[in-house]
Design a protein around this motif. Structure first.
Motif, PDB file in Angstrom:
ATOM      1  N   LYS A  45      21.171  11.151  -6.494  1.00 59.26           N
ATOM      2  CA  LYS A  45      22.243  10.199  -6.192  1.00 59.26           C
ATOM      3  C   LYS A  45      23.027   9.841  -7.453  1.00 59.26           C
ATOM      4  N   LEU A  46      22.309   9.579  -8.529  1.00 55.12           N
ATOM      5  CA  LEU A  46      22.971   9.227  -9.786  1.00 55.12           C
ATOM      6  C   LEU A  46      23.772  10.395 -10.335  1.00 55.12           C
ATOM      7  N   ARG A  47      23.249  11.591 -10.141  1.00 50.40           N
ATOM      8  CA  ARG A  47      23.929  12.785 -10.651  1.00 50.40           C
ATOM      9  C   ARG A  47      25.269  12.995  -9.942  1.00 50.40           C
ATOM     10  N   ARG A  48      25.316  12.640  -8.649  1.00 47.71           N
ATOM     11  CA  ARG A  48      26.585  12.755  -7.922  1.00 47.71           C
ATOM     12  C   ARG A  48      27.591  11.721  -8.399  1.00 47.71           C
ATOM     13  N   TRP A  49      27.042  10.561  -8.847  1.00 44.89           N
ATOM     14  CA  TRP A  49      27.919   9.474  -9.275  1.00 44.89           C
ATOM     15  C   TRP A  49      28.381   9.654 -10.727  1.00 44.89           C
ATOM     16  N   SER A  50      27.515  10.209 -11.570  1.00 48.45           N
ATOM     17  CA  SER A  50      27.835  10.359 -12.989  1.00 48.45           C
ATOM     18  C   SER A  50      27.315  11.700 -13.508  1.00 48.45           C
ATOM     19  N   ARG A  51      28.104  12.347 -14.320  1.00 50.61           N
ATOM     20  CA  ARG A  51      27.704  13.638 -14.887  1.00 50.61           C
ATOM     21  C   ARG A  51      27.072  13.471 -16.254  1.00 50.61           C
ATOM     22  N   GLU A  52      26.876  12.236 -16.692  1.00 43.40           N
ATOM     23  CA  GLU A  52      26.262  12.010 -18.001  1.00 43.40           C
ATOM     24  C   GLU A  52      24.759  12.263 -17.941  1.00 43.40           C
ATOM     25  N   THR A  53      24.167  12.435 -19.117  1.00 39.60           N
ATOM     26  CA  THR A  53      22.722  12.619 -19.191  1.00 39.60           C
ATOM     27  C   THR A  53      22.024  11.366 -18.674  1.00 39.60           C
ATOM     28  N   ILE A  54      21.075  11.562 -17.769  1.00 39.28           N
ATOM     29  CA  ILE A  54      20.339  10.438 -17.198  1.00 39.28           C
ATOM     30  C   ILE A  54      18.992  10.321 -17.895  1.00 39.28           C
ATOM     31  N   VAL A  55      18.691   9.113 -18.370  1.00 40.73           N
ATOM     32  CA  VAL A  55      17.426   8.842 -19.062  1.00 40.73           C
ATOM     33  C   VAL A  55      16.648   7.811 -18.260  1.00 40.73           C
ATOM     34  N   PHE A  56      15.454   8.187 -17.811  1.00 43.89           N
ATOM     35  CA  PHE A  56      14.565   7.243 -17.149  1.00 43.89           C
ATOM     36  C   PHE A  56      13.723   6.537 -18.203  1.00 43.89           C
ATOM     37  N   PHE A  57      13.656   5.219 -18.097  1.00 38.95           N
ATOM     38  CA  PHE A  57      12.923   4.384 -19.048  1.00 38.95           C
ATOM     39  C   PHE A  57      11.939   3.542 -18.256  1.00 38.95           C
ATOM     40  N   SER A  58      10.682   3.471 -18.734  1.00 32.37           N
ATOM     41  CA  SER A  58       9.702   2.640 -18.026  1.00 32.37           C
ATOM     42  C   SER A  58       8.516   2.351 -18.925  1.00 32.37           C
ATOM     43  N   ASN A  59       7.799   1.257 -18.618  1.00 31.34           N
ATOM     44  CA  ASN A  59       6.530   0.995 -19.296  1.00 31.34           C
ATOM     45  C   ASN A  59       5.370   1.085 -18.328  1.00 31.34           C
ATOM     46  N   LEU A  85       0.808  -1.217   0.000  1.00 23.55           N
ATOM     47  CA  LEU A  85       0.000   0.000   0.000  1.00 23.55           C
ATOM     48  C   LEU A  85       0.845   1.272   0.000  1.00 23.55           C
ATOM     49  N   THR A  86       2.089   1.169   0.461  1.00 23.96           N
ATOM     50  CA  THR A  86       2.917   2.378   0.548  1.00 23.96           C
ATOM     51  C   THR A  86       3.864   2.542  -0.637  1.00 23.96           C
ATOM     52  N   ARG A  87       3.898   1.568  -1.525  1.00 24.11           N
ATOM     53  CA  ARG A  87       4.931   1.601  -2.546  1.00 24.11           C
ATOM     54  C   ARG A  87       4.747   2.721  -3.558  1.00 24.11           C
ATOM     55  N   THR A  88       3.496   3.070  -3.918  1.00 28.32           N
ATOM     56  CA  THR A  88       3.294   4.143  -4.892  1.00 28.32           C
ATOM     57  C   THR A  88       3.760   5.487  -4.326  1.00 28.32           C
ATOM     58  N   VAL A  89       3.441   5.735  -3.052  1.00 30.37           N
ATOM     59  CA  VAL A  89       3.879   6.988  -2.416  1.00 30.37           C
ATOM     60  C   VAL A  89       5.400   7.006  -2.320  1.00 30.37           C
ATOM     61  N   TYR A  90       5.978   5.895  -1.898  1.00 28.12           N
ATOM     62  CA  TYR A  90       7.430   5.827  -1.743  1.00 28.12           C
ATOM     63  C   TYR A  90       8.129   6.068  -3.078  1.00 28.12           C
ATOM     64  N   TYR A  91       7.665   5.387  -4.118  1.00 31.17           N
ATOM     65  CA  TYR A  91       8.286   5.539  -5.430  1.00 31.17           C
ATOM     66  C   TYR A  91       8.176   6.978  -5.937  1.00 31.17           C
ATOM     67  N   PHE A  92       7.042   7.617  -5.684  1.00 32.22           N
ATOM     68  CA  PHE A  92       6.848   8.986  -6.157  1.00 32.22           C
ATOM     69  C   PHE A  92       7.938   9.903  -5.605  1.00 32.22           C
ATOM     70  N   PHE A  93       8.222   9.786  -4.307  1.00 27.56           N
ATOM     71  CA  PHE A  93       9.232  10.642  -3.698  1.00 27.56           C
ATOM     72  C   PHE A  93      10.645  10.108  -3.906  1.00 27.56           C
ATOM     73  N   TYR A  94      10.766   8.845  -4.278  1.00 27.03           N
ATOM     74  CA  TYR A  94      12.074   8.235  -4.488  1.00 27.03           C
ATOM     75  C   TYR A  94      12.718   8.716  -5.786  1.00 27.03           C
ATOM     76  N   ILE A  95      11.912   9.039  -6.771  1.00 30.00           N
ATOM     77  CA  ILE A  95      12.436   9.393  -8.099  1.00 30.00           C
ATOM     78  C   ILE A  95      13.424  10.559  -8.062  1.00 30.00           C
ATOM     79  N   PRO A  96      13.091  11.730  -7.473  1.00 32.10           N
ATOM     80  CA  PRO A  96      14.078  12.816  -7.465  1.00 32.10           C
ATOM     81  C   PRO A  96      15.306  12.488  -6.627  1.00 32.10           C
ATOM     82  N   LEU A  97      15.132  11.712  -5.547  1.00 36.34           N
ATOM     83  CA  LEU A  97      16.280  11.330  -4.720  1.00 36.34           C
ATOM     84  C   LEU A  97      17.219  10.421  -5.509  1.00 36.34           C
ATOM     85  N   LEU A  98      16.641   9.504  -6.276  1.00 35.73           N
ATOM     86  CA  LEU A  98      17.450   8.624  -7.113  1.00 35.73           C
ATOM     87  C   LEU A  98      18.224   9.430  -8.134  1.00 35.73           C
ATOM     88  N   PHE A  99      17.567  10.402  -8.750  1.00 30.90           N
ATOM     89  CA  PHE A  99      18.236  11.233  -9.744  1.00 30.90           C
ATOM     90  C   PHE A  99      19.427  11.973  -9.128  1.00 30.90           C
TER      91      PHE A  99
END
Length: 354
Positions: free
Chosen positions: A78-92, A62-76
């Motif tokens: 984190k990835l931005r600190r690790w890599s300076r390349e363009t980040i592309v999110f892919f999903s279906n 029941l909490t996964r949709t809320v968690y994922y919603f706020f997780y997306i910018p945090l993930l970005f």
């Protein structure tokens, strides 16, 4: 470019779309190596050991949709600190795609979004994603045209990318007789097979059409083999076959390991894609098993829905979708003209391996 495939899926894979995510991610790894990351909901398997991945490990659904919603910018970040390349999110997943686009729009986050389309949700997310995603991928031209025509997506941003196969499962030249012996299938019968999950989104996929077609096949040697059902699904179709009077000409087999799929496909005399002429399959239901069928070198009979015919018209034999009599007539034709069947099967095999 850093590609991030974001999904709610959990592993081990037990649905067709989860297997799709896993196999597609393996393909991404071959091209991008460490510049790819798969983010999944849960992982209790070793299926992803060769794929760079992170598992959210949700404890409460029941909490996964809320968690994922706020997780997306945090993930970005984190990835931005690790890599300076363009980040592309892919999903279906339409919720995840919409969430990515909302965060980007509100905070102007500098990442790209690629939408992998398989169907519409019939709500606001369809149009929102069509308008704001950077790139759209579809598995057929039929679906691509719908996205442009019905959702108003820029046609220059929508690409048709046909599916494929994992070739390592189709290089074994084991004879049909040996495969049947190993799999416990009858040697003397003409085997007409369906290999795949018995239902999609709870929808009938045409197995009933195949069972009913046996009434019109005078060839008593013709036996239909259905591989990939759950216990309750198998029981349902066994009852249908009994009521139809053809239970002695049907073989039902449950779920099998993904690696065994090609063996069952190569053991058949004919493979069938029996999708019915219903809205879901008419608009979106392109079966990814098509390319596996083609790679097996086995003659294919398929429903003449435009979305399937787009790929199969030169490589198989079509019948009128939903019509058991038409299916039986087509089976009879393929069994009568074996040469034509072999020629189309080899042509399909070469196309799949391309």
């Amino acid at each position: 470019m850093m590609l991030v495939n974001l999904t709610f899926k959990k592993f081990p894979a037990n649905t067709a779309d989860t297997i799709y995510v896993r196999e597609l991610s393996k393909g991404f790894c071959c091209v991008l190596n460490t510049k790819f990351l798969l983010v999944v909901g849960n992982d209790a398997s070793d299926e992803l050991r060769e794929i760079p991945h992170r598992a959210i490990e949700f404890k409460r659904v029941l909490t996964r949709t809320v968690y994922y919603f706020f997780y997306i910018p945090l993930l970005f970040l984190k990835l931005r600190r690790w890599s300076r390349e363009t980040i592309v999110f892919f999903s279906n997943d339409h919720f995840l795609l919409a969430s990515q686009l909302i965060w980007r729009k509100v905070f102007r986050l500098p990442y790209k979004v690629c939408a992998d389309w398989h169907m519409f949700t019939q709500n606001w997310k369809d149009g929102f994603i069509a308008t704001y995603a950077d790139v759209h991928i579809t598995t057929t031209e039929h679906l691509r045209k719908q996205i442009v025509r019905e959702l108003g997506a820029n046609q220059d941003d929508v690409y048709t990318v046909y599916g494929g196969i994992n070739e390592q499962h189709y290089v074994n030249g084991t004879p049909k007789t040996s495969l049947r012996e190993t799999l416990g299938l009858p040697q003397s019968k003409t085997l007409i097979g369906y290999i795949g999950f018995f239902r999609t989104l709870g929808l009938e996929k045409g197995i009933d059409i195949m069972i009913n077609s046996l009434k019109f096949l005078e060839n008593e040697n013709a036996t239909m083999v259905f591989v990939g059902g759950l216990a309750n699904e198998i029981e349902y179709y066994k009852i249908l076959a009994e009521n139809t009077g053809v239970i002695d000409r049907c073989v039902f087999i449950g779920r099998i390991p993904f690696e065994k799929v090609s063996e069952y496909e190569r053991a058949m005399d004919i493979l069938v894609i029996p999708y019915p002429d219903t809205p879901h399959f008419r608009k979106y239901g392109f079966p990814m098993k098509t390319y596996e069928y083609m790679a097996s070198g086995t003659p294919i009979i398929y429903s003449n829905l435009p979305i399937i015919d787009e790929v199969m018209r030169e490589y198989g034999f079509s019948f009128s979708a939903g019509d058991s009599q038409s299916l039986s007539d087509t089976v009879r034709h393929v069994l009568t003209d074996r040469t034509a069947g072999r020629e189309l099967a080899q042509k399909a095999k070469a196309r799949a391996h391309n």
